[in-house]
Design an enzyme around this catalytic site. Sequence first.
Site, PDB file in Angstrom:
ATOM      1  CB  ALA A  97      -0.788  -0.205   1.258  1.00 36.52           C
ATOM      2  CE1 TYR A 164       6.348   6.092  -4.211  1.00 36.94           C
ATOM      3  CE2 TYR A 164       8.658   6.024  -4.805  1.00 36.94           C
ATOM      4  CZ  TYR A 164       7.523   5.267  -4.800  1.00 36.94           C
ATOM      5  OH  TYR A 164       6.923   4.054  -5.114  1.00 36.94           O
ATOM      6  CG  ASN A 193      11.256   2.286 -14.789  1.00 38.91           C
ATOM      7  OD1 ASN A 193      12.177   2.384 -13.842  1.00 38.91           O
ATOM      8  ND2 ASN A 193      10.568   3.362 -14.903  1.00 38.91           N
ATOM      9  CG  PHE A 225       8.356  13.533 -21.961  1.00 39.56           C
ATOM     10  CD1 PHE A 225       7.653  14.359 -22.415  1.00 39.56           C
ATOM     11  CD2 PHE A 225       7.658  12.902 -21.209  1.00 39.56           C
ATOM     12  CE1 PHE A 225       6.235  14.469 -22.315  1.00 39.56           C
ATOM     13  CE2 PHE A 225       6.361  12.744 -20.468  1.00 39.56           C
ATOM     14  CZ  PHE A 225       5.659  13.448 -21.452  1.00 39.56           C
ATOM     15  N   GLY A 293      14.480  17.333 -13.748  1.00 38.88           N
ATOM     16  CA  GLY A 293      14.766  16.477 -12.698  1.00 38.88           C
ATOM     17  C   GLY A 293      14.887  15.041 -12.812  1.00 38.88           C
ATOM     18  CD  GLU A 294      12.806  11.701 -17.365  1.00 34.53           C
ATOM     19  OE1 GLU A 294      11.698  11.884 -16.983  1.00 34.53           O
ATOM     20  OE2 GLU A 294      13.202  11.344 -18.511  1.00 34.53           O
TER      21      GLU A 294
HETATM   22  C1  UD2 Z   1       9.800   5.697 -12.005  1.00 29.30           C
HETATM   23  C2  UD2 Z   1       8.646   5.649 -11.221  1.00 29.30           C
HETATM   24  C3  UD2 Z   1       8.769   6.507 -10.235  1.00 29.30           C
HETATM   25  C4  UD2 Z   1       9.914   6.546  -9.319  1.00 29.30           C
HETATM   26  C5  UD2 Z   1      11.003   6.562 -10.469  1.00 29.30           C
HETATM   27  C6  UD2 Z   1      12.365   6.430  -9.591  1.00 29.30           C
HETATM   28  C7  UD2 Z   1       6.825   4.544 -12.459  1.00 29.30           C
HETATM   29  C8  UD2 Z   1       5.847   4.894 -13.343  1.00 29.30           C
HETATM   30  N1  UD2 Z   1       7.243   5.700 -11.902  1.00 29.30           N
HETATM   31  O1  UD2 Z   1       9.820   6.874 -12.833  1.00 29.30           O
HETATM   32  O2  UD2 Z   1       7.190   6.472  -9.523  1.00 29.30           O
HETATM   33  O3  UD2 Z   1       9.858   5.089  -8.742  1.00 29.30           O
HETATM   34  O4  UD2 Z   1      11.098   5.515 -11.540  1.00 29.30           O
HETATM   35  O5  UD2 Z   1      13.394   6.582 -10.545  1.00 29.30           O
HETATM   36  O6  UD2 Z   1       7.363   3.371 -12.648  1.00 29.30           O
HETATM   37  N2  UD2 Z   1       8.534   8.983 -20.850  1.00 29.30           N
HETATM   38  C9  UD2 Z   1       8.026   9.471 -22.270  1.00 29.30           C
HETATM   39  N3  UD2 Z   1       6.817   9.731 -22.490  1.00 29.30           N
HETATM   40  C10 UD2 Z   1       5.858   9.180 -21.677  1.00 29.30           C
HETATM   41  C11 UD2 Z   1       6.163   9.029 -20.364  1.00 29.30           C
HETATM   42  C12 UD2 Z   1       7.238   8.857 -19.990  1.00 29.30           C
HETATM   43  O7  UD2 Z   1       9.170   9.707 -22.962  1.00 29.30           O
HETATM   44  O8  UD2 Z   1       4.498   9.568 -22.189  1.00 29.30           O
HETATM   45  C13 UD2 Z   1       9.716   8.877 -20.319  1.00 29.30           C
HETATM   46  C14 UD2 Z   1      10.088   9.475 -19.100  1.00 29.30           C
HETATM   47  O9  UD2 Z   1      10.399  11.009 -19.407  1.00 29.30           O
HETATM   48  C15 UD2 Z   1      11.283   8.680 -18.625  1.00 29.30           C
HETATM   49  C16 UD2 Z   1      10.664   7.168 -19.178  1.00 29.30           C
HETATM   50  O10 UD2 Z   1       9.899   7.493 -20.131  1.00 29.30           O
HETATM   51  O11 UD2 Z   1      12.404   9.121 -19.071  1.00 29.30           O
HETATM   52  C17 UD2 Z   1      10.152   6.337 -18.055  1.00 29.30           C
HETATM   53  O12 UD2 Z   1       9.064   7.205 -17.385  1.00 29.30           O
HETATM   54  P1  UD2 Z   1       8.022   6.498 -16.232  1.00 29.30           P
HETATM   55  O13 UD2 Z   1       7.416   7.607 -15.785  1.00 29.30           O
HETATM   56  O14 UD2 Z   1       7.588   5.435 -16.805  1.00 29.30           O
HETATM   57  O15 UD2 Z   1       9.207   6.236 -15.334  1.00 29.30           O
HETATM   58  P2  UD2 Z   1      10.406   6.959 -14.199  1.00 29.30           P
HETATM   59  O16 UD2 Z   1      11.676   6.100 -14.486  1.00 29.30           O
HETATM   60  O17 UD2 Z   1      10.467   8.393 -14.715  1.00 29.30           O
END
Ligand code: UD2
Length: 332
Positions: A97, A164, A193, A225, A293-294
Amino acid sequence: MTSTSAGIVVVTGGAGFIGSHVVERLIGLGRRVVVIDDFRTGKRANLAPWADRARFGFAGTEPALEVLTVDVAEGIFAALAPVTARFGPVERVIHLAAQVSVVASVENPLVDVHVNYRGTVQVLEYARAAGVRKVAFASSSAVYGDVDELPVREATPCQPLSPYGIDKYASEKMLHYYSAVHGVPTTALRFFNVYGPRQDPSSPYSGVISIFADRGRDGRDLTIFGDGEQTRDFVYVGDVARAVVDAALGDAGDRAVLNVGTSREITINELATTIAGLCGRGSRIVHAPARSGEIVRSVAAVDRAREVLGFTAATSLTDGLRETLRSVGAMA
Ligand code: UD2
């Protein structure tokens, strides 16, 4: 293995995306399962395939499912009392949860602390009082923050960059403390992921695969992105459920912190091309500005989970994507 004589397994967040796969696996193993969920993000529909199990109640010899609607950070003692009074003690707890959005945790850290930290302490307090034999906890690769060396190992210093990540990290420390001081066996699993059927695509911050599957089904554009050369380690939810259930039902891995990933690194460009190809509905790939910030690259070292649990993620990305796309009608 049929274990109906064994004690109850509690799954907090059992109506969520990962939780529902964990419930599926436990029912398949013949276990009696109690789901605790407040249905803020969990859905009854996720548990619909096992709704008939509720009919058996806990008196029969069949695997069974009971669902309690309660906030894990508030009322689990009171909620579980009538169930354990009738059907015996809780033997194992799988604590999934959570407030699942990193972005939401930045906007509202107090909610994150309540659900993701206080919720964990509540679960551990219950486990201590009830003499639970194992608590398995869903941590996250978000505990690492930006790291210099890949693949990411569990010994890498953690520098979480969001409430988080901080609450997940603090929860891990609390697990260790309850094991060391109160003798409650615990295992923390750092998910990379996770993707697969029943992941909700409805928020802009939903997992990228759920979003691409949703758009690919309708032939809409897939938006990347940034330049798309950022990488992630995508692990199939069925594999994650197996790791969680093995950690919870086994006695190995007390006080362990384990990455759950595949050790395969894939760029978002490759991912988008693969999904558009599998859907075959003419989605174009377009680019939008990078998210600020990614992290750029992410991939797990997976040796420790193999050594401690014998766990290896078995599902290839192609097979996992096929399952996911079929589940939303994006592929025949
Ligand atoms: C993941 C987790 C987050 C956190 C993080 C820790 C998920 C959904 N999110 O974020 O909660 O634990 O890891 O590092 O598991 N993207 C695109 N187009 C889209 C959506 C995303 O290009 O429409 C890219 C995004 O910019 C990123 C990658 O895909 O580079 C993965 O994105 P995400 O949101 O699935 O996961 P992340 O790793 O950013």
